[in-house]
Design an enzyme around this catalytic site. Structure first.
Site, PDB file in Angstrom:
ATOM      1  N   ASP A  56     -13.362   8.913   0.283  1.00 55.25           N
ATOM      2  CA  ASP A  56     -14.679   9.507   0.057  1.00 55.25           C
ATOM      3  C   ASP A  56     -15.768   8.677   0.732  1.00 55.25           C
ATOM      4  O   ASP A  56     -16.667   9.219   1.387  1.00 55.25           O
ATOM      5  CB  ASP A  56     -14.971   9.602  -1.437  1.00 55.25           C
ATOM      6  N   ASP A 102       1.693   4.906   0.544  1.00 58.20           N
ATOM      7  CA  ASP A 102       1.150   5.982   1.357  1.00 58.20           C
ATOM      8  C   ASP A 102       1.172   7.303   0.600  1.00 58.20           C
ATOM      9  O   ASP A 102       2.174   7.665  -0.036  1.00 58.20           O
ATOM     10  CB  ASP A 102       1.981   6.103   2.640  1.00 58.20           C
ATOM     11  N   ALA A 103       0.081   8.044   0.664  1.00 57.79           N
ATOM     12  CA  ALA A 103      -0.009   9.455   0.243  1.00 57.79           C
ATOM     13  C   ALA A 103       0.717   9.739  -1.062  1.00 57.79           C
ATOM     14  O   ALA A 103       1.587  10.609  -1.130  1.00 57.79           O
ATOM     15  CB  ALA A 103       0.522  10.358   1.362  1.00 57.79           C
ATOM     16  N   GLU A 141      -2.951   5.122  -1.553  1.00 57.07           N
ATOM     17  CA  GLU A 141      -3.688   6.192  -0.881  1.00 57.07           C
ATOM     18  C   GLU A 141      -3.468   7.427  -1.742  1.00 57.07           C
ATOM     19  O   GLU A 141      -2.322   7.827  -1.971  1.00 57.07           O
ATOM     20  CB  GLU A 141      -3.186   6.451   0.533  1.00 57.07           C
ATOM     21  N   ARG A 166       0.871  -1.173   0.000  1.00 59.26           N
ATOM     22  CA  ARG A 166       0.000   0.000   0.000  1.00 59.26           C
ATOM     23  C   ARG A 166       0.904   1.219   0.000  1.00 59.26           C
ATOM     24  O   ARG A 166       1.694   1.420   0.924  1.00 59.26           O
ATOM     25  CB  ARG A 166      -0.905  -0.027   1.229  1.00 59.26           C
TER      26      ARG A 166
END
Length: 597
Positions: A311, A258-259, A291, A256
């Site tokens: 969202d 990040d940002a 992300e 995953r």
């Protein structure tokens, strides 16, 4: 088991039993010496492009540093192990010593994914996580996701302050301890994902700016300072090699990122995905997740399988709690319509609406993507831990409404993510914690966090602001540790039974039908109520009716067909609501092809 090959340019790598090649990219250094703790210094050879290289007669277990221009001694930025922490020496590691017990593991297809995000330190390190695996598999989880584990300062940290991204955090265990955790998870049928941070380094322990200034660009800032400069191939290679190490040497099943909205060069993300998928063995399932606050859904067609659906979380959170401060203000007004859009098309912000505080529209169209391209959650480390007091939803929302939202989370075709402790309804907070040794840095973090919250109306009372836990206080860490014993309490047992039951339904009724699923739309039933439909891969129709409000809402006639899979409350208690969806209720129906009209 042989380790699939990939380019290993950065760091220290064994060439044979007693020789190691050391490589450092230091374009701003005039001289680099290899400091071997037991044998003194050896000058490294300077090569073109700012590389320093040396083959030395030493093997696994050798502890070393790099001496830059005879001024400072630093850890290897690609260190594979730090025996005594971030500021200690690096250690040469032999990646082939671990004997894998499940070498034939090839992962699981994405549609089977149910993610459980956890913090290894709060569970007692890699061995502590391993002790929970059987319980998680029995619950119905199919993948655990570790918050970042790259070496960070001190003994307590979320992991996003890491400075040595190749070295598993020494407080959690050794590299072989991490491999044993992953190996054991595979034996339970669990995938293991890792949260990786490629958008910044932590504020302590990173010395790249001294000898490799090209790693950063001073003309572009992020929340964490100078942006990483991915225009340089050496910088891209550093992080891509890191990704390949986790996937190939440690056998993680996915990453995953990040940002990624803080990564200015989109081409880096595309290149990373291409090189990862090219390196993975045929037949092996490896999943890359994002992300991305910019909602750049086109990346989900360039090698990334899904993105975290902030969202979806935000609109569900405001419906459950009524909160509308900060970014929740973007979702509070017309929340039911925004939830319907999210369930129909994946995201709310698709370029047509500007978020508060931003001058430009946000996002790209998402309706063409399958529901599985979005990871849905009610809680995660950010959404809990970035609250001032780290409260869980069970402390903020009506219990019946939360059960209804959980039904949507676990039975919709989106990929569900749980956050550690959520499944038993823990009231223990998850707080932001650090262990900075510098008093100045600890003070800056403490005061910065308090200033951040004092912008919001509830914290205009300074006495409340001063009660925000100090991240550097060890009590903040211990207060966040899971309370496993509370599972023995009947109320907590009811929460776990709910998650177990819903995940069992997902495994039996939803997952086998997920390939080929597409959304058919969602209708707004009231201020806090929607009904959503999906065409599953076997042509069945999945319908989820959700009412998070406190008033019953009317259903249309064509919403009354199908086999009831689940109701979040006892249907007999609501006999007076004929033709209506009762308050704080979710109902899930499966309509066979021959029942559809």
């Amino acid at each position: 088991m042989s380790i699939p090959s990939y380019n290993k340019r950065f760091g220290a790598h064994l060439l044979g039993g007693k020789n190691t090649r050391f490589t450092l990219w230091a374009p701003d250094a005039e001289r680099v010496d290899l400091e071997i703790l037991s044998d003194g210094r050896l000058p490294m050879n300077k090569e073109q492009g700012g590389w320093f290289v040396l083959e030395a007669p030493c093997g696994a277990g050798t502890q070393y540093r790099y001496r830059i221009d005879d001024e400072i001694s630093v850890a290897d930025p690609a260190s594979r192990s730090q025996v005594v922490g971030l500021h200690g020496p690096s250690m040469v590691v032999d990646p082939k010593t671990y004997q894998w017990q499940h070498p034939q593991w090839r992962g699981r297809p994405w549609h089977e994914t149910v993610i459980y995000e956890l913090h290894a330190g709060l569970l007692g390190g890699f061995h502590g996580v391993e002790a929970q695996l059987a319980e998680l598999a029995e619950l119905g989880v199919t993948a655990i996701e570790l918050m970042p584990i790259g070496e960070f300062p001190g003994t307590r940290n979320w992991g996003y302050d890491g400075a040595l991204p190749f070295a598993p955090e020494s407080v959690y265990g050794s590299p072989d301890d991490l491999k044993h955790l992953i190996d054991t998870a595979h034996g339970h049928g669990l995938m293991v994902f890792l949260d990786v941070v490629y958008n910044h380094f932590g504020p302590d322990g990173n010395h790249l700016g001294r000898y490799a200034k090209a790693f950063f660009r001073h003309d572009e800032q992020t929340l964490w300072g100078d942006a990483i400069d991915f225009r340089h191939q050496e910088v891209r290679d550093f992080f891509i090699e890191n990704a390949l190490m986790w996937l190939q040497e440690y056998r993680f099943d996915g990453l995953r990122l990040d940002a990624v909205h803080a990564i200015g060069e989109r081409g880096f993300l595309t290149e990373l995905a291409q090189r990862v998928h090219a390196a993975v063995e045929p037949g092996r399932h490896v999943h890359l997740m994002l992300e991305n606050e910019k909602n750049q859904t086109s990346l989900l067609e360039e090698g990334y399988v899904a993105q975290w659906n902030d969202d979806g979380h935000n609109v569900l959170h405001t419906l459950l709690t009524g909160e509308q401060q900060g970014y929740y203000a973007d979702f509070h007004q017309g929340a039911a319509e925004k939830l319907a859009l999210c369930l129909s098309e994946g995201l709310v912000f698709q370029g047509q609406i500007a978020r508060q505080g931003q001058s430009e529209p946000c996002g790209e169209p998402s309706a063409h993507l399958p529901p599985s391209a979005f990871i849905l959650f009610l809680q995660n480390h950010d959404q809990v831990g970035n609250r001032a007091f780290g409260e869980r939803l069970v402390s903020l929302a009506n219990a019946d409404a939360l059960r209804a939202a959980t039904s949507l989370l676990l039975l919709s075709p989106m990929v569900p993510l749980l956050f550690m402790g959520e499944e038993w309804g823990t009231h223990r907070p998850f707080l932001y914690f650090t262990c900075h040794q510098s008093p100045e840095l600890a003070e800056a973090v403490r005061e910065g966090r308090r200033r951040e919250f004092c912008r919001f109306e509830p914290f205009h009372d300074m006495s409340l602001c001063e009660r925000i836990p100090d991240p550097n206080d060890e009590k903040t860490f211990t207060a966040s540790q899971p309370d496993f014993q509370c599972c023995l309490d009947p109320k907590h047992g009811e929460w776990r039974a709910l998650y177990h039951h819903l995940l069992g339904l997902r495994r039996r009724e939803i997952i086998p039908r997920l390939p080929g699923t597409r959304a058919l739309g969602a209708d707004v039933l009231g201020k806090a109520a929607v009904v959503a439909h999906w065409r599953l891969g076997d042509s069945s129709l999945l319908r989820i009716e959700l009412n998070l409000g406190d008033q019953a809402v009317a259903l249309q006639e064509h919403h009354k067909h199908g086999r009831l899979l689940f109701a979040s409350q006892d249907m007999e208690e609501f006999h007076e609501h004929q033709g209506k969806l009762p308050p704080r209720m979710a109902r899930v129906y499966l309509v066979a092809p021959d029942e559809q009209r």
